[in-house]
Motif scaffolding. Structure first.
Motif, PDB file in Angstrom:
ATOM      1  N   GLU A   1      27.336 -26.481  47.163  1.00  0.00           N
ATOM      2  CA  GLU A   1      27.723 -27.734  47.824  1.00  0.00           C
ATOM      3  C   GLU A   1      28.959 -27.465  48.659  1.00  0.00           C
ATOM      4  OE1 GLU A   1      27.731 -31.458  45.621  1.00  0.00           O
ATOM      5  OE2 GLU A   1      29.304 -32.273  46.911  1.00  0.00           O
TER       6      GLU A   1
ATOM      7  N   ASN B   1      33.730 -31.711  51.295  1.00  0.00           N
ATOM      8  CA  ASN B   1      33.344 -33.029  51.790  1.00  0.00           C
ATOM      9  C   ASN B   1      33.223 -33.122  53.311  1.00  0.00           C
ATOM     10  OD1 ASN B   1      35.291 -34.892  49.291  1.00  0.00           O
ATOM     11  ND2 ASN B   1      33.390 -33.759  49.100  1.00  0.00           N
TER      12      ASN B   1
ATOM     13  N   LYS C   1      31.996 -43.004  47.193  1.00  0.00           N
ATOM     14  CA  LYS C   1      32.324 -41.577  47.188  1.00  0.00           C
ATOM     15  C   LYS C   1      33.474 -41.427  46.207  1.00  0.00           C
ATOM     16  CE  LYS C   1      33.231 -37.300  48.348  1.00  0.00           C
ATOM     17  NZ  LYS C   1      34.324 -37.088  47.412  1.00  0.00           N
ATOM     18  N   ASN C   2      33.203 -40.758  45.068  1.00  0.00           N
ATOM     19  CA  ASN C   2      34.190 -40.666  43.982  1.00  0.00           C
ATOM     20  C   ASN C   2      34.741 -42.055  43.648  1.00  0.00           C
ATOM     21  OD1 ASN C   2      33.804 -38.057  44.868  1.00  0.00           O
ATOM     22  ND2 ASN C   2      35.933 -37.441  44.646  1.00  0.00           N
TER      23      ASN C   2
ATOM     24  N   PHE D   1      46.116 -41.030  37.980  1.00  0.00           N
ATOM     25  CA  PHE D   1      46.013 -40.085  39.089  1.00  0.00           C
ATOM     26  C   PHE D   1      47.242 -40.167  39.976  1.00  0.00           C
ATOM     27  CE2 PHE D   1      41.825 -40.800  37.465  1.00  0.00           C
ATOM     28  CZ  PHE D   1      41.347 -39.513  37.341  1.00  0.00           C
TER      29      PHE D   1
ATOM     30  N   ASN E   1      27.791 -41.011  45.839  1.00  0.00           N
ATOM     31  CA  ASN E   1      28.447 -39.882  45.179  1.00  0.00           C
ATOM     32  C   ASN E   1      29.440 -40.382  44.124  1.00  0.00           C
ATOM     33  OD1 ASN E   1      28.996 -36.730  45.553  1.00  0.00           O
ATOM     34  ND2 ASN E   1      30.935 -37.743  45.124  1.00  0.00           N
ATOM     35  N   GLU E   2      29.197 -39.981  42.890  1.00  0.00           N
ATOM     36  CA  GLU E   2      30.045 -40.379  41.762  1.00  0.00           C
ATOM     37  C   GLU E   2      30.386 -41.876  41.832  1.00  0.00           C
ATOM     38  OE1 GLU E   2      33.378 -37.662  41.508  1.00  0.00           O
ATOM     39  OE2 GLU E   2      32.120 -36.028  40.801  1.00  0.00           O
TER      40      GLU E   2
ATOM     41  N   ASN F   1      24.731 -38.535  40.977  1.00  0.00           N
ATOM     42  CA  ASN F   1      25.614 -37.614  40.256  1.00  0.00           C
ATOM     43  C   ASN F   1      26.752 -38.395  39.616  1.00  0.00           C
ATOM     44  OD1 ASN F   1      26.977 -38.220  42.679  1.00  0.00           O
ATOM     45  ND2 ASN F   1      28.066 -36.266  42.658  1.00  0.00           N
TER      46      ASN F   1
ATOM     47  N   TRP G   1      30.770 -38.430  37.752  1.00  0.00           N
ATOM     48  CA  TRP G   1      32.087 -37.955  37.355  1.00  0.00           C
ATOM     49  C   TRP G   1      32.096 -38.140  35.850  1.00  0.00           C
ATOM     50  CZ3 TRP G   1      37.008 -39.451  40.466  1.00  0.00           C
ATOM     51  CH2 TRP G   1      38.164 -39.293  39.694  1.00  0.00           C
TER      52      TRP G   1
ATOM     53  N   LYS H   1      35.325 -37.914  29.618  1.00  0.00           N
ATOM     54  CA  LYS H   1      35.772 -36.844  28.717  1.00  0.00           C
ATOM     55  C   LYS H   1      36.376 -37.463  27.477  1.00  0.00           C
ATOM     56  CE  LYS H   1      37.184 -34.746  32.756  1.00  0.00           C
ATOM     57  NZ  LYS H   1      38.387 -34.300  33.446  1.00  0.00           N
TER      58      LYS H   1
ATOM     59  N   ASP I   1      28.428 -33.591  37.292  1.00  0.00           N
ATOM     60  CA  ASP I   1      29.347 -32.687  37.984  1.00  0.00           C
ATOM     61  C   ASP I   1      30.235 -32.072  36.906  1.00  0.00           C
ATOM     62  OD1 ASP I   1      28.226 -33.617  40.304  1.00  0.00           O
ATOM     63  OD2 ASP I   1      29.883 -34.962  40.826  1.00  0.00           O
TER      64      ASP I   1
ATOM     65  N   TYR J   1      33.104 -29.739  35.627  1.00  0.00           N
ATOM     66  CA  TYR J   1      34.275 -28.887  35.831  1.00  0.00           C
ATOM     67  C   TYR J   1      34.950 -28.576  34.498  1.00  0.00           C
ATOM     68  CZ  TYR J   1      33.676 -30.153  40.738  1.00  0.00           C
ATOM     69  OH  TYR J   1      33.168 -30.327  42.001  1.00  0.00           O
TER      70      TYR J   1
ATOM     71  N   GLU K   1      27.476 -30.028  41.149  1.00  0.00           N
ATOM     72  CA  GLU K   1      28.844 -29.544  41.348  1.00  0.00           C
ATOM     73  C   GLU K   1      29.313 -28.849  40.088  1.00  0.00           C
ATOM     74  OE1 GLU K   1      31.751 -32.436  42.646  1.00  0.00           O
ATOM     75  OE2 GLU K   1      30.208 -33.644  43.614  1.00  0.00           O
TER      76      GLU K   1
ATOM     77  N   PHE L   1      30.582 -26.140  43.703  1.00  0.00           N
ATOM     78  CA  PHE L   1      31.183 -27.015  44.716  1.00  0.00           C
ATOM     79  C   PHE L   1      32.225 -26.254  45.547  1.00  0.00           C
ATOM     80  CE2 PHE L   1      34.547 -29.846  46.186  1.00  0.00           C
ATOM     81  CZ  PHE L   1      33.797 -30.734  46.940  1.00  0.00           C
TER      82      PHE L   1
ATOM     83  N   TYR M   1      43.726 -27.115  39.144  1.00  0.00           N
ATOM     84  CA  TYR M   1      43.800 -28.329  38.343  1.00  0.00           C
ATOM     85  C   TYR M   1      42.391 -28.818  37.987  1.00  0.00           C
ATOM     86  CZ  TYR M   1      44.505 -33.327  37.441  1.00  0.00           C
ATOM     87  OH  TYR M   1      44.469 -34.585  36.907  1.00  0.00           O
ATOM     88  N   LEU M   2      41.551 -28.886  38.993  1.00  0.00           N
ATOM     89  CA  LEU M   2      40.194 -29.404  38.803  1.00  0.00           C
ATOM     90  C   LEU M   2      39.374 -28.504  37.869  1.00  0.00           C
ATOM     91  CD1 LEU M   2      38.338 -31.714  39.973  1.00  0.00           C
ATOM     92  CD2 LEU M   2      37.518 -30.013  41.593  1.00  0.00           C
TER      93      LEU M   2
END
Ligand code: N0T
Length: 542
Positions: A37, A40, A108-109, A143, A190-191, A284, A286, A289, A322, A324, A346, A372, A387-388
């Motif tokens: 992918e 963006n 988008k996110n 964030f 997206n997300e 998809n 996000w 956790k 996705d 990570y 991703e 990604f 970080y991601l």
């Protein structure tokens, strides 16, 4: 002889349940997307994409996931411009690759970055979500105070406009690509979901939340508790069985409410597109956790809401995570419930990218896998990526980008085995082990099995992986790296095993080409420290 791994009928205990694995097709055959992918903004320009296609080809990829944005294709209401779509399709054909388009529409996110200006500026017609009472813009504490706004999932006008644009996009793709089928899957939004709160808080949202839940939906939920996450199941089971959202779903009410509305919104968009051109569609997510809904996008298609999504969005074929995080395999386990095919749109480009690609194909019979921002593969990580990806300097695999040479080898090798692999999808003839799962180091295929060793005093690698495909009852192809292998018998009548032949090689035009005949030390040790493709023939006796 190891009989503990099979039941009395000789069926391996760890079996792969047949799922809707062969969903994706290319050139008339089942297809696994060995994809990447792009970042963006890359696919907003064909010129910018040119070197990226080259890199994808160097990496042995057979397809790319490319954003197509609402703001670019419908800059003014009702005026469509699909030049970029045509250019990307042309490029893919030139490179002999397939495309999965990502529709960056309302979400988008969890934000509305890609809504066209005519949508963003008409806040009366296209209502924003009230994340807190009276507040359409907040700052997300989790964030670093990032400003946040998004379109309301309850706004009919937005839903209609988004669905209309998506329908036009699918119509256009059909008109230019129905014969060649370069575009083989489309991701809708997206997300998606809402951040900052578990549900919207406008007066209209409050009223909807207070009103009765549609009874068929309550009944569906109560009939589908067996696959639910423990806390969701508990909330649904302890609910009243009818009434408003709180009464019906207790603790999980706000997230279920959001999931119901986000999924219903996306269903409308997806259905409008599918009606004019029936391609496989996916969403998809996000990941959650273990945090609260709203920290991850609430109502998004996370596995804990999969039951809601499968009910409300039947036009969506795949719910894709996705990934990570470091408990990669556990996440995959969560996303194959309810016959959901595994597709990873991703994931991080650190050292685990390669072995995980092999594992998701061998173990989960995944239909797609796509690091990604792959165009940066091989470069040192930026601070954001560190970080991601959860980069941990103590773990060289996390701190190091995936080796391009190795990733290309994995892609090419898996690509060369495509018809064989897909012919075994949904069966126990294709299995894999990975170093991340030391407790699952054994594979059984009828009369024979393989034990894999990835952590030994003389071999302790963090990228160990082994995929085995049964070709005939005593013949196997093995893709291995960072592991040692011991074949064994699973047939009590013939408990001993000899290796009759072991070849290293590769597939050319679907034909096995031996590169070296291995024997002596190489059969005794069967240890592979770089990516290797093998063909082995075994013999069992008393
Ligand atoms: C992804 C990517 C891209 C604790 C982030 C992941 C892509 C989007 N979002 O680079 O933006 O388009 O789908 C979100 C995960 C955030 C986790 C926060 C770290």
């Amino acid at each position: 002889m190891r009989s503990d791994l099979t039941n009395e009928e000789g069926i391996p205990l760890e079996t792969v349940t047949p799922r809707n694995h062969l969903l994706l097709q290319a050139d008339g055959s089942p297809f696994i997307m060995l994809a990447g992918e792009v970042h963006n903004s890359s696919s907003s320009s064909a010129e910018y994409m040119e070197p990226i296609w080259k890199k994808a080809a160097e990496l042995g990829m057979n397809s790319l996931l490319l954003p197509v944005t609402w703001e670019m294709v419908e800059p003014e209401e009702g005026t469509f411009d699909f030049r970029i779509v045509d250019e990307l399709i042309d490029q893919a054909r030139r490179y002999g690759m397939k495309i999965g388009f990502l529709w960056f529409g309302a979400w988008k996110n969890a934000q509305c970055y890609y809504a066209p200006a005519w949508v963003k500026t008409d806040t009366v017609r296209f209502r924003r979500a009230e994340v807190e009472k009276g507040k359409k813009k907040i700052h997300l504490q989790e964030f670093h105070g990032m400003p946040y706004t998004t379109l309301s999932y309850l706004c009919e006008a937005t839903n209609e406009a988004d669905a209309n644009a998506f329908r036009e996009l699918m119509l256009h793709i059909r008109s230019v690509d129905e014969q060649e089928r370069t575009v083989i899957v489309v991701q809708v939004e997206n997300e998606p979901g809402l951040q900052g709160a578990a549900r919207e808080h406008s007066a209209a949202a409050d009223a909807a939340f207070e009103s009765a839940v549609p009874q068929p939906f309550v009944e569906y939920m109560r009939g589908h508790t067996s696959t639910m996450a423990a806390d969701v199941r508990q909330a649904v089971e302890s609910g009243a069985g009818s009434g408003n959202w709180m009464e019906a779903f207790g603790e999980a009410a706000e997230e279920i409410f959001s999931a119901y509305h986000v999924a219903s919104y996306i269903e409308k968009v997806a259905a409008a597109g599918k009606e004019v051109y029936s391609l496989p569609l996916m969403v998809n997510c996000w990941l959650d956790k273990g945090d609260k809904p709203g920290i991850y996008p609430s109502g998004g298609p996370v596995s804990r809401m999969m039951e809601v999504w499968k009910h409300c969005a039947p036009s969506i074929d795949v719910i894709a995570p996705d990934i990570y995080v470091q408990n990669f395999c556990e996440v995959c386990d969560d996303y194959v419930k309810m016959d959901n095919p595994l597709f990873i749109p991703e994931t991080a480009t650190h050292g685990y990218a390669g072995p995980r690609l092999v594992y998701v194909i061998g173990h989960y019979h995944a239909i797609g896998y796509s690091p990604f921002g792959f165009e940066d593969m091989g470069k040192p990580f930026t601070a954001i990526e560190s970080y991601l990806f959860g980069v941990d300097v103590g773990d060289p695999m996390l701190g190091t980008p995936q080796s391009m040479e190795e990733y290309a080898w994995y892609n090419r090798t898996l690509g060369s085995m495509m018809p064989l692999l897909t012919s075994k999808y949904g069966t126990t003839d294709l299995q894999a082990t990975i170093v991340e799962r030391p407790e699952r180091d054994t594979m059984v295929f009828g009369e024979y099995g393989f034990q894999t060793w990835m952590k030994l005093p003389i071999l302790s690698r963090k990228d160990g992986v082994c995929l085995v495909l049964k070709k005939a009852k005593d013949e196997f192809y093995i893709l291995a790296n960072g592991c040692a292998i011991t074949p064994f018998s699973a047939n009590p009548q013939k408990p001993h095993v000899d290796t009759l032949s072991l070849e290293e090689g590769l597939f050319q035009q679907g034909e096995w080409r031996m590169a070296r005949r291995l024997n002596g030390d190489d059969v005794a040790r069967m240890r592979f420290e770089s990516p290797t493709l093998l063909k082995i023939k075994l013999f069992g006796y008393q």
